[in-house]
Scaffold this motif. Structure first.
Motif, PDB file in Angstrom:
ATOM      1  N   SER A 272     -15.281  42.259  38.869  1.00  0.00           N
ATOM      2  CA  SER A 272     -14.805  41.528  37.665  1.00  0.00           C
ATOM      3  C   SER A 272     -15.546  40.658  36.804  1.00  0.00           C
ATOM      4  N   GLY A 273     -16.768  39.902  37.795  1.00  0.00           N
ATOM      5  CA  GLY A 273     -17.659  39.194  37.080  1.00  0.00           C
ATOM      6  C   GLY A 273     -18.506  40.233  36.113  1.00  0.00           C
ATOM      7  N   LEU A 279     -16.827  42.952  29.038  1.00  0.00           N
ATOM      8  CA  LEU A 279     -15.530  43.042  28.234  1.00  0.00           C
ATOM      9  C   LEU A 279     -14.961  41.920  27.500  1.00  0.00           C
ATOM     10  N   GLY A 280     -15.484  40.669  28.405  1.00  0.00           N
ATOM     11  CA  GLY A 280     -14.865  39.422  28.056  1.00  0.00           C
ATOM     12  C   GLY A 280     -13.827  38.983  29.369  1.00  0.00           C
ATOM     13  N   ILE A 287      -6.807  43.772  32.941  1.00  0.00           N
ATOM     14  CA  ILE A 287      -7.197  44.844  34.114  1.00  0.00           C
ATOM     15  C   ILE A 287      -6.586  44.524  35.649  1.00  0.00           C
ATOM     16  N   GLY A 288      -7.032  43.147  36.084  1.00  0.00           N
ATOM     17  CA  GLY A 288      -7.044  43.057  37.163  1.00  0.00           C
ATOM     18  C   GLY A 288      -5.519  42.621  37.654  1.00  0.00           C
ATOM     19  N   VAL A 328     -13.682  32.043  33.599  1.00  0.00           N
ATOM     20  CA  VAL A 328     -14.658  32.862  32.203  1.00  0.00           C
ATOM     21  C   VAL A 328     -13.937  32.493  30.985  1.00  0.00           C
ATOM     22  N   ILE A 329     -12.830  32.650  30.819  1.00  0.00           N
ATOM     23  CA  ILE A 329     -11.977  32.487  29.531  1.00  0.00           C
ATOM     24  C   ILE A 329     -12.070  31.175  29.062  1.00  0.00           C
TER      25      ILE A 329
END
Length: 405
Positions: A272-273, A279-280, A287-288, A328-329
């Motif tokens: 995911s990282g 993808l951001g 997705i997760g 991240v967001i």
């Protein structure tokens, strides 16, 4: 070191390595209570919902600690926060070992959870300050320390439980926390220079304006989504050991299953990282969340030993990257100077979801006599998380399209 060369530097990666080591030890407080839950239930003769209360208070303390300690990191630095939290956690383990009832244990676990929080959201927020181009994978690696802790410690504690009761295990954890965390925390004293923070903040402000949401709106939407996704996530993570005991497989098998699930989660966080860097954070989180919902459906027909091992691995591979994507967001769209507080708030909300879901699943079990409806409850909450992510994604895309036009 110039601000341009500070981010994603060799020092950044070395700091990330120290962060993971601290996280593996520091996060044990979150997982130990899950492993000892069947023994606590048997010792005090309680129901499943009552036996889940120490976990609930652990997660409530963990949630509050992520926000409060996150603010402390912004102000005093991560080293001071980690040292204070390590001492507090060790004291909590010692007091928990003396608990005469589940009520007292639940109260003390609030303290353990609060101290444990320093090794999750605040550490993730700190390490995110040292990366720009590789922030997604850096956050994923830092967050993997929590799951590595969950993968390693349940097995180790399960072995210890064969020779010692849960009270002795807690005394051992008190000593290890002080001996390991305090020295490692001294290696993280360096702080990001002001000019580097200003550079990162300019980039996040530009992205925030393109979303169509104010920072406050986005933060609260992420908080609600975090509650929803983690109510769903908590069912397998919190109750897999108890489920295996009910099915006659034993607590040791359940601990192994939890470890397998969390090892899968480590892989998921790393993947995911990488995706987040491409993808951001929003798309990666969506997705997760969709994959987690699918994995929860797979638990419904699973009842055999092999099928539970397989589905637990699938679940871990599906959901592990969700929580780091929130961080991240936050770092993509919210002020860099407030990273500890902002990340801490969203992490707090995800943990509230874990606490709520852990209790709800135990209560549903007591009401129905099985975990089937608890899994269905998780699927419904997961749907809410997906809906919020779709709204954020579509609104943000529409806003960027209008700006481009």
């Amino acid at each position: 070191m110039k601000s341009d060369s500070l981010f994603d530097s060799r020092y950044s990666w070395l700091r990330l390595g120290m962060t993971v080591l601290i996280a593996v030890m520091g996060n044990v407080g979150m997982w130990a209570i899950i492993v000892i839950m069947p023994e606590v239930q048997a010792e005090f003769g309680s129901g499943r919902a009552e036996a889940s209360l120490p976990y609930v208070t652990t997660m409530l303390g963990f949630a509050l600690g992520n926000m409060v300690i996150g603010r402390a990191v912004d102000r005093y630095g991560v080293t001071a926060a980690l040292c204070g939290a390590a001492v507090l956690s060790a004291a909590g383990y010692g007091l928990a070992a003396l608990s005469p009832s589940i009520a007292v244990l639940a109260l003390v676990q609030l303290v353990v959870g609060f101290g444990t929080a320093a090794s999750f959201g605040p550490l993730i927020a700190d390490v995110s300050q040292w990366f720009q181009r590789r922030r997604g994978i850096a956050v994923g690696i830092a967050a993997s320390g929590n799951y590595l802790s969950g993968a390693l410690w349940p097995v180790l504690l399960g072995w210890l439980a064969a020779d010692a009761d849960w009270r002795m295990i807690y005394l051992i954890l008190a000593v290890l926390t002080v001996v390991i965390v305090l020295p490692l925390a001294q290696l993280l004293r360096r702080r990001v220079p002001e000019e580097a923070l200003a550079q990162a903040e300019a980039a996040s402000l530009s992205r925030a304006r393109a979303t169509g949401f104010s920072p406050r709106q986005l933060q609260w939407m992420l908080g609600l989504a975090g509650v929803a996704c983690c109510v769903a996530m908590s069912m397998p993570q919190v109750h897999i050991v108890a489920l295996c005991v009910d099915l006659g497989f034993g607590a040791a098998v359940g601990a192994e299953m939890l470890s397998l699930m969390l090892l899968g989660g480590v892989v998921s966080r790393l993947v995911s990282g990488v995706l987040a860097d491409r993808l951001g954070g929003v798309r990666t989180l969506l997705i997760g969340s969709a994959l987690q919902c699918l994995a929860l459906f797979l638990y419904l027909p699973a009842g055999g030993l092999v099928s539970l091992y397989v589905v637990s691995l699938i679940f871990g591979l599906s959901q592990g990257g969700i929580v780091p994507s929130y961080a991240v967001i936050v770092r993509e769209y919210l002020p860099a100077r407030e990273a500890g507080a902002r990340v801490g708030f969203v992490m707090m909300m995800t943990i509230v979801g874990m606490a709520l879901g852990g209790w709800m699943s135990g209560a549903i079990y007591d009401w129905t006599g099985s975990y089937q409806w608890a899994f269905i409850n998780g699927i419904v909450w997961n749907g809410l998380n997906i809906a919020i992510m779709v709204v954020i994604l579509t609104r943000g895309s529409r806003a960027r399209g209008m700006v481009a036009a």
